[in-house]
Design a protein around this motif. Sequence first.
Motif, PDB file in Angstrom:
ATOM      1  N   LEU A 110       0.755  -1.177  -0.045  1.00 58.44           N
ATOM      2  CA  LEU A 110       0.319  -0.061   0.082  1.00 58.44           C
ATOM      3  C   LEU A 110       0.898   1.390   0.320  1.00 58.44           C
ATOM      4  O   LEU A 110       1.284   1.707   0.767  1.00 58.44           O
ATOM      5  CB  LEU A 110      -0.787   0.032   1.251  1.00 58.44           C
ATOM      6  N   LEU A 111       0.460   1.975  -1.173  1.00 55.34           N
ATOM      7  CA  LEU A 111       1.641   3.232  -0.684  1.00 55.34           C
ATOM      8  C   LEU A 111       0.467   4.454  -0.984  1.00 55.34           C
ATOM      9  O   LEU A 111      -0.235   4.554  -1.728  1.00 55.34           O
ATOM     10  CB  LEU A 111       2.204   3.470  -2.405  1.00 55.34           C
ATOM     11  N   PHE A 112       0.961   5.637  -0.844  1.00 57.60           N
ATOM     12  CA  PHE A 112       0.098   6.871  -0.120  1.00 57.60           C
ATOM     13  C   PHE A 112       0.848   7.720  -0.661  1.00 57.60           C
ATOM     14  O   PHE A 112       2.207   7.703  -0.777  1.00 57.60           O
ATOM     15  CB  PHE A 112      -0.848   7.372   0.746  1.00 57.60           C
ATOM     16  N   LEU A 113       0.352   8.681  -2.364  1.00 59.61           N
ATOM     17  CA  LEU A 113       1.167   9.284  -2.994  1.00 59.61           C
ATOM     18  C   LEU A 113       0.264  10.472  -2.958  1.00 59.61           C
ATOM     19  O   LEU A 113      -0.809  10.618  -3.452  1.00 59.61           O
ATOM     20  CB  LEU A 113       1.242   8.460  -4.431  1.00 59.61           C
ATOM     21  N   ALA A 114       1.325  11.653  -2.305  1.00 60.94           N
ATOM     22  CA  ALA A 114       0.407  13.432  -2.398  1.00 60.94           C
ATOM     23  C   ALA A 114       1.709  14.248  -3.218  1.00 60.94           C
ATOM     24  O   ALA A 114       2.963  13.858  -3.651  1.00 60.94           O
ATOM     25  CB  ALA A 114       0.602  13.111  -0.860  1.00 60.94           C
ATOM     26  N   GLY A 115       0.923  14.736  -3.586  1.00 61.54           N
ATOM     27  CA  GLY A 115       1.448  15.864  -4.241  1.00 61.54           C
ATOM     28  C   GLY A 115      -0.160  16.798  -5.299  1.00 61.54           C
ATOM     29  O   GLY A 115      -1.199  16.375  -4.868  1.00 61.54           O
ATOM     30  N   GLU A 116       0.757  17.760  -5.683  1.00 60.64           N
ATOM     31  CA  GLU A 116      -0.681  18.502  -6.736  1.00 60.64           C
ATOM     32  C   GLU A 116      -1.349  18.421  -7.291  1.00 60.64           C
ATOM     33  O   GLU A 116       0.084  17.572  -8.193  1.00 60.64           O
ATOM     34  CB  GLU A 116       0.003  20.450  -6.749  1.00 60.64           C
ATOM     35  N   GLU A 117      -1.716  19.169  -8.344  1.00 58.10           N
ATOM     36  CA  GLU A 117      -2.432  18.660  -9.477  1.00 58.10           C
ATOM     37  C   GLU A 117      -1.639  19.418 -10.614  1.00 58.10           C
ATOM     38  O   GLU A 117      -1.052  20.011 -10.200  1.00 58.10           O
ATOM     39  CB  GLU A 117      -3.776  19.060  -9.459  1.00 58.10           C
TER      40      GLU A 117
END
Length: 719
Positions: A124-131
């Motif tokens: 399981l990986l959470f990927l955070a970033g802007e559009e």
Amino acid sequence: MTDSLLADGLPADEPPVPTPTPAPVPAPPECDPELGERAAEEFSHRFQTINIWGNRGFLNISDLVSGGQHADFAGDGEPAPARGDGVEPREGDIPAERTALALEGFAEPGWFADALGRLRDDRLLFLAGEEGTGRRTAALNLLHRQTGSFDLRALDSDTDLTTWAPTAAPARGYLADGLLEPRLTALDTIALDGLRARLERADARMVVVVPRTPAALAHLGDTLHTPPVRAVPPEPRAVLDARLAAVLGGPADVAPALAALPPGLLDDILLPGLRPAQVVEIAAEIVRVVRRGADPESVREHLSFHAADRAPRLLDTLRDRPEDLALLLAACVFEHFDQTLVEEEAERLLRIADGRLGGTAPEEDADAEEPPPPVFRRSRSERLAAIGAYAAPAEVRTTSAYSYLTQPVVFTRHLQGRAVLEHVWREHPAAASLLVEWLGSTPSEHGRGDRAGFVLGQCAQWSSGRRALGPVEELAASARPADWRLAARALGAASTDPVLATAVKARLRGWSRQGSVSRRCTAALACATEFGLARPGTALTLLRTVCDGPGDGTGAVASAVRRALLSLFAEPAGRDALLTGLVPWCRAGGATRQAACTATAHLLRTAATAREPAEWWTRHLLGTWTGGAPGEDPPGLELIRCALAEPETFPAVRAALLDWQRRAADDPRRAPFVEHLADRLGAAPRGGVLRLLTAFEAARPAPGGRRAGEALAAWRQAL
């Protein structure tokens, strides 16, 4: 899909444009007689990049809003080749073609290797970033690289991961793109451990793309003790080289292409901090220079980077010129439409504005005669140049009956029209109200209604507050079928925003249960737009709810449901699931059974005339049924049996299958389909099936005739 497709079978506010029809084929009585032919025409196009948009400029808007390394800019009003990648799946299987597109020309960012290792170890990986940072493209690459499979599935942004579990036929990888913050913060450590355990049992991986907000980052790090990978875009030069290598044929072709540019140009435009989609736009302009001989000096003026900054300045220069303002807004909405249509819409906007665009409002004097306008005013080219646009070279367009020339209006700078509309909507509320009034009364013909609906949906994405969908709700409550189609189109466009999609879904669920014909039709038609194409499972559930409601006495609801089913089937990735989902409809009886049988009849008529290999139709209309008992009919065959059993749909189904038999006599690829069909139908020859087998036998020596005769002989002997 085009507005004509949405319109088929619904009451019309204006007479339809007559179109020639082929040799008559029996059709269900309640259907528009041209429905099958129009469906076949649209079906053969497979709804590539959803033809309802009909405009690369607005296709590019979607790509840029979503971000990523695969925005598609052709430039100079030249139509981009159809790619079939217009709808991002938000629910259900992700087509292999979509994943392959994400792999093509992908530039690995610096964090990719670390993310790949964490996905391998933790599942399981959470990927955070802007559009716009390429999060979704990177997520698909991570899942494919780790699983080695194209068997990937999308989860909608409002999925509850605390209770979610893989289905009986799990995928190898799952992508939850744009998970809403409330859904993320609902996860605690116990729920997270349960999610990992369910993924391990299914031998699957999951990437969850989350917004890069303080609350989301704090919850992941402090509460879940699972800090996300922060999606930082790769270096612009890396994206440019990877994209050019993919488009031009290989890395060896990149250096010669860049050498063809004027000295210093690349350094001026390839600035640090550009997002992947912006770099892809630069790559497209370089390809335009290298392959099409475009002027290299025009690259700067085409790039969309400064479109937002230029929008208010452009409006200021036109503030006291209402005709130019009207032309600007018409070009923003109807960019890539013919210049005469854009001018017609500008004139219509001026009439509706009645002085609100500036200038002096005409005085009402019943006795005064308005002098005719002067013949020689500013030229068309001058007026277009004043708004930063031009008429592109003439293009030949073709209908089913004739061909014609069109000169589309195009802004010099990419996405300038979008930037102006967004500025007007956000900064000028009175002008926004005028836009709603104008767009809401747009005529349906020639794709205008579809474009107006799309822009209304975009405007909803730029809105805030609980009333973001207010103008669309008013259209859905109208008594005019054209307004329902406009509202459905707007809801489809609005649903591409993960947050607004939840509001769209809530409205449609509520409307599908109401007795209001207008709202039920709107809910059904919305399932034929991006909303339904991206969420086929949800769309099928909504359509079933609409069908199970009270009868309307006009056939409008049934027609809207049929249009949506045909549109959903036109998306290749969801066809198997749709056929399987329609089987319970046939078993339900009543209006629901009738809707499934009528849709099957039209699909079969389309299949009989489509120029696709017979093997394709064999696979999708008869299918390989793995979910039932041994010997049980596959979903497609059961639907055919049901449609043959219904008196209203029997003529169309019989005509379509006899057409298959006639074509199979000269096409060995189709012959196995007909032979297999006669075999399976012959196992239970009764009612409409018996009548079809009789017709098959009479067509001997055509394929299927002998097997139909054997089945009939066995049936007679058993009497």
